[in-house]
Design an enzyme around this catalytic site. Structure first.
Site, PDB file in Angstrom:
ATOM      1  N   SER A 107      42.688  42.260  43.575  1.00 31.65           N
ATOM      2  CA  SER A 107      43.621  42.127  42.393  1.00 31.65           C
ATOM      3  C   SER A 107      44.211  40.955  42.019  1.00 31.65           C
ATOM      4  O   SER A 107      43.526  39.888  41.875  1.00 31.65           O
ATOM      5  CB  SER A 107      44.721  43.402  42.655  1.00 31.65           C
ATOM      6  N   HIS A 109      39.742  43.815  38.872  1.00 30.81           N
ATOM      7  CA  HIS A 109      39.678  45.103  37.980  1.00 30.81           C
ATOM      8  C   HIS A 109      40.705  44.575  36.805  1.00 30.81           C
ATOM      9  O   HIS A 109      41.477  43.741  36.994  1.00 30.81           O
ATOM     10  CB  HIS A 109      40.272  46.372  38.837  1.00 30.81           C
TER      11      HIS A 109
END
Length: 242
Positions: free
Chosen positions: A120, A143
């Site tokens: 992340s 993501h």
């Protein structure tokens, strides 16, 4: 029995107690003596904590602790290079970007090493150094940005979210060899993550996509950092007045 006769037994018990305490605290019978190093090692583990305090059971890295350390490393003449070791699940976007910007703006050589995971918002931090390494079994999850808590469903909210995501994309593409299109393809890929969109890349795949420079571990990272420290010294000598 005199006190002099009791002393050897007392010394032995004290030594045994010290060894037991060392094993309990550090898992070893002898602690290595601290040696002064010209490399500052910073670890970013668990979840990057930002403006909100996370529950006590969470393993966190607080960004307000890291920023003064980076400032001190930049100002300390004895520190000649910085090694950043990551094993993080991600966390606060703005806090992660703040740490990444601090690392990228250091004047001293910096090398990052992803061990375990750099997921992340850990991705921008992982690419922020002069050179990045990833362990062969380490993973990175890419993501889209997510919001937790109350989300007001108005166009301005989604516009703000899109702008924040663009900040991450711009930083990663500027500090790595991945193209914007490739990074967005990885970010919005469907079918790989069970309950989310995105991609998990492992070791050599991160290098193949251009996110990370090399596959390697601690030895390779420190060796490369020492080489860059020497090159930095030589460049300073070359430009210094005679």
């Amino acid at each position: 029995m005199t006190s002099e006769q009791q002393e050897p037994g007392a010394d032995e018990k004290r030594k045994t107690g010290n060894v037991v305490e060392t094993i309990q605290q550090l898992g070893q019978t002898a602690t290595p003596a601290p040696a002064e190093s010209n490399i500052f090692c910073m670890t970013i583990i668990g979840q990057v904590e930002g403006h909100l305090v996370l529950p006590p059971q969470n393993k966190t890295t607080k960004y307000e602790h890291l920023i003064p350390q980076l400032v001190a490393a930049e100002q300390n003449p004895k520190i000649e290079g910085v090694l950043i070791v990551l094993n993080t699940v991600g966390g606060d976007v703005e806090a992660g970007l703040a740490i990444a910007e601090m690392i990228s703006s250091l004047s001293k050589p910096t090398v990052t090493l992803v061990l375990g995971g750099g997921h992340s918002i850990g991705v921008p931090i992982a690419v922020a150094g002069n050179l990045s390494f990833i362990a062969e079994t380490a993973t990175m999850t890419i993501h889209p940005i997510r919001l937790n808590g109350l989300v007001i469903g108005v166009p301005q909210t989604f516009e703000y979210l899109d702008k924040m995501q663009e900040r991450v994309v711009r930083f990663v593409t500027a500090h790595s060899n991945v193209t914007e299109q490739t990074f967005k393809d990885l970010m919005f890929k469907t079918g790989e993550l069970t309950r989310d969109i995105g991609t998990t890349v492992i070791g050599a795949d991160a290098v193949k996509h251009g996110l990370i420079d090399r596959v390697g571990g601690l030895g390779e990272a420190i060796r490369e950092l020492n080489m860059r420290i020497e090159a930095h010294k030589q460049s300073k000598l070359a430009v210094s007045p005679v």
